[in-house]
Structures are given as C-alpha cells and as structure tokens.
Design a protein around this motif. Structure first.
Motif, PDB file in Angstrom:
ATOM      1  N   SER A 132       0.683  -0.969   0.277  1.00  0.00           N
ATOM      2  CA  SER A 132       0.133  -0.117  -0.004  1.00  0.00           C
ATOM      3  C   SER A 132       0.583   1.249   0.484  1.00  0.00           C
ATOM      4  O   SER A 132       1.704   1.154   0.668  1.00  0.00           O
ATOM      5  N   ALA A 133       0.422   2.526  -0.828  1.00  0.00           N
ATOM      6  CA  ALA A 133       1.883   3.514  -0.802  1.00  0.00           C
ATOM      7  C   ALA A 133       0.343   4.361  -1.085  1.00  0.00           C
ATOM      8  O   ALA A 133      -0.710   4.630  -1.871  1.00  0.00           O
ATOM      9  N   CYS A 139       5.957  12.986  -4.447  1.00  0.00           N
ATOM     10  CA  CYS A 139       6.505  10.928  -5.166  1.00  0.00           C
ATOM     11  C   CYS A 139       5.980  10.415  -5.780  1.00  0.00           C
ATOM     12  O   CYS A 139       4.876  10.726  -5.055  1.00  0.00           O
ATOM     13  N   ASN A 140       5.731   9.937  -7.139  1.00  0.00           N
ATOM     14  CA  ASN A 140       4.688   9.765  -8.029  1.00  0.00           C
ATOM     15  C   ASN A 140       4.392   8.003  -7.212  1.00  0.00           C
ATOM     16  O   ASN A 140       4.716   7.850  -7.497  1.00  0.00           O
ATOM     17  N   VAL A 141       3.610   7.692  -6.105  1.00  0.00           N
ATOM     18  CA  VAL A 141       3.910   6.053  -6.208  1.00  0.00           C
ATOM     19  C   VAL A 141       3.094   4.913  -7.296  1.00  0.00           C
ATOM     20  O   VAL A 141       3.642   4.673  -6.988  1.00  0.00           O
ATOM     21  N   GLN A 142       2.470   6.163  -8.267  1.00  0.00           N
ATOM     22  CA  GLN A 142       1.440   5.141  -8.977  1.00  0.00           C
ATOM     23  C   GLN A 142       2.846   4.749 -10.122  1.00  0.00           C
ATOM     24  O   GLN A 142       2.514   3.673 -10.724  1.00  0.00           O
ATOM     25  N   GLY A 152      -2.567   2.833  -9.289  1.00  0.00           N
ATOM     26  CA  GLY A 152      -3.247   3.791  -8.825  1.00  0.00           C
ATOM     27  C   GLY A 152      -3.225   5.028  -9.303  1.00  0.00           C
ATOM     28  O   GLY A 152      -3.467   5.211 -10.255  1.00  0.00           O
ATOM     29  N   HIS A 153      -2.635   5.859  -8.453  1.00  0.00           N
ATOM     30  CA  HIS A 153      -2.553   7.382  -8.715  1.00  0.00           C
ATOM     31  C   HIS A 153      -1.435   8.097  -8.148  1.00  0.00           C
ATOM     32  O   HIS A 153      -0.909   7.344  -7.330  1.00  0.00           O
ATOM     33  N   LEU A 154      -1.236   9.512  -8.267  1.00  0.00           N
ATOM     34  CA  LEU A 154      -0.266  10.004  -8.216  1.00  0.00           C
ATOM     35  C   LEU A 154       0.821   9.632  -6.498  1.00  0.00           C
ATOM     36  O   LEU A 154       0.858   9.923  -5.652  1.00  0.00           O
ATOM     37  N   THR A 155      -0.930  10.136  -6.096  1.00  0.00           N
ATOM     38  CA  THR A 155      -1.090  10.214  -3.885  1.00  0.00           C
ATOM     39  C   THR A 155      -1.526   8.963  -3.499  1.00  0.00           C
ATOM     40  O   THR A 155      -1.078   8.482  -2.197  1.00  0.00           O
ATOM     41  N   MET A 156      -1.384   7.567  -4.606  1.00  0.00           N
ATOM     42  CA  MET A 156      -2.277   6.322  -3.629  1.00  0.00           C
ATOM     43  C   MET A 156      -1.606   5.654  -4.745  1.00  0.00           C
ATOM     44  O   MET A 156      -2.805   5.463  -6.282  1.00  0.00           O
ATOM     45  N   ALA A 157      -0.892   4.079  -4.817  1.00  0.00           N
ATOM     46  CA  ALA A 157      -1.684   3.529  -5.000  1.00  0.00           C
ATOM     47  C   ALA A 157      -1.001   2.192  -4.528  1.00  0.00           C
ATOM     48  O   ALA A 157      -1.097   1.727  -3.434  1.00  0.00           O
ATOM     49  N   TYR A 179      13.183   5.043  -9.460  1.00  0.00           N
ATOM     50  CA  TYR A 179      12.182   5.923  -9.098  1.00  0.00           C
ATOM     51  C   TYR A 179      13.255   6.794  -9.176  1.00  0.00           C
ATOM     52  O   TYR A 179      12.967   8.284  -9.935  1.00  0.00           O
ATOM     53  N   TRP A 180      13.990   7.304  -8.033  1.00  0.00           N
ATOM     54  CA  TRP A 180      14.963   8.543  -7.798  1.00  0.00           C
ATOM     55  C   TRP A 180      15.979   9.086  -8.359  1.00  0.00           C
ATOM     56  O   TRP A 180      16.120  10.023  -8.852  1.00  0.00           O
TER      57      TRP A 180
END
Length: 186
Positions: A132-133, A139-142, A152-157, A179-180
């Motif tokens: 769960s992110a 940070c774009n967790v998607q 998911g999307h930018l804030t919840m994935a 990602y980084w």
C-alpha cells in the motif's frame, strides 16, 4: 462533492434525509483525507450545504472508527517503519484480521514524518504480498507501483506480488531507487 453540487444546482430546497447527507459528507471526508488535501472553497461550500441539510459530523467520524485490535495493528506497522530515500517503509509478516485497513491507515500516517515524501506498507494476505503506497504529491507512487505491476494514482497506489516478503522488500527498494534515479528530487 460533485453530487452535492448537482443537488444544490438542481434545487437548493431539495429534501435529503440526514443519512443521505451523512453519506455524502463521509464521501467528501474520505476523498479529501479529512479536508487536508484536494479541498478548496467548493469543497467547504458542499460540506456546509450538507451540514445545513442535517449531516452529523460526529456520526460520520464514528463511521471511520476502528476496533482496538485494528488500532494496535496500525500502531505496530507504524513502529516497524524505517526511512529509505525519503520514503517511510513498514512491513509485517504477522497476519491481522483487518490488515488491509491497518496498512492503508498506517501508510497515511507515515506521511506525517518530517522529510517523508512517500510511504509504503508491505503485508501478506492469503499467500500474496501486498504493498500500500501513499504520498502527498512529492513522489508519484503510481509510477513506483506500476514498476511492480500495480497501479493507482499520484498520491495513492498499490500492488500485489507473488513472492516472499524478503523478495518484495528488495523489489520495492529497487523500484524506489529507479524512481529517484529517473525523477528529480526537487
């Protein structure tokens, strides 16, 4: 919020039941993380309209109450967290009855740590590893979850993996590294 606006624009004198106002208010509350994100003047206008129509904010808060067991599970997950490249990462190998709820709430709360741009909670259900992110947009967790086969999307994935907990932790660390490397750390 959109449904509430539609009700207002169709007929401001429309009769809605208190439980309907509660349900709409609860939806706005969830969508905006308790009016802490993705909320603007229209959000508050919709909430005020629902309050005027009988929404009970205390009743809505009670809808989101956890059992003491779930609260302990969430606390345990939060206590397991460590920092990795501006991300809070927590995991458990224990099986909890309400692990999905505890994990998502823990991921939300881990964003309150100074310097944390994203949070990830790893747990197992029925032999499948789940991640769960969350983020607040830095940070774009998607993208991170998509690299692991999720979405998911930018804030919840989130994602699900068919591997061991250790392998999942390594794969998540690799995905965060990637990602980084590919995205500026403003």
């Amino acid at each position: 919020e959109m449904i509430t606006e539609m009700i207002q624009y169709v007929d401001d004198n429309i009769k809605i039941k208190a439980f309907e106002a509660d349900a709409l208010y609860a939806g706005i509350n969830i969508d905006t993380d308790g009016f802490n994100s993705k909320s603007g003047p229209r959000t508050f206008e919709a909430a005020a309209f629902l309050k005027k129509k009988g929404a009970d904010t205390i009743a809505v808060k009670k809808l989101f109450a956890n059992s003491i067991e779930t609260y302990h599970q969430k606390s345990s997950l939060i206590n397991s967290a460590h920092l990795y490249k501006e991300c809070a990462v927590a995991y458990t190998e224990e099986s909890f009855s309400e692990i999905r709820i505890a994990a998502s709430q823990a991921a939300d709360e881990l964003l309150g740590i100074t310097g944390v741009k994203a949070s990830f909670v790893i747990y197992e259900t029925n032999g499948v590893i789940n991640i769960s992110a969350r983020s607040m947009g830095a940070c774009n967790v998607q993208i991170v979850m998509e690299s692991l086969g999720g979405g998911g999307h930018l804030t919840m994935a989130a994602t699900q993996l068919n591997c061991s907990m250790n392998e999942a932790r390594k794969r998540l660390a690799d995905a965060i590294d990637e990602y980084w490397e590919n995205n500026s750390q403003e």
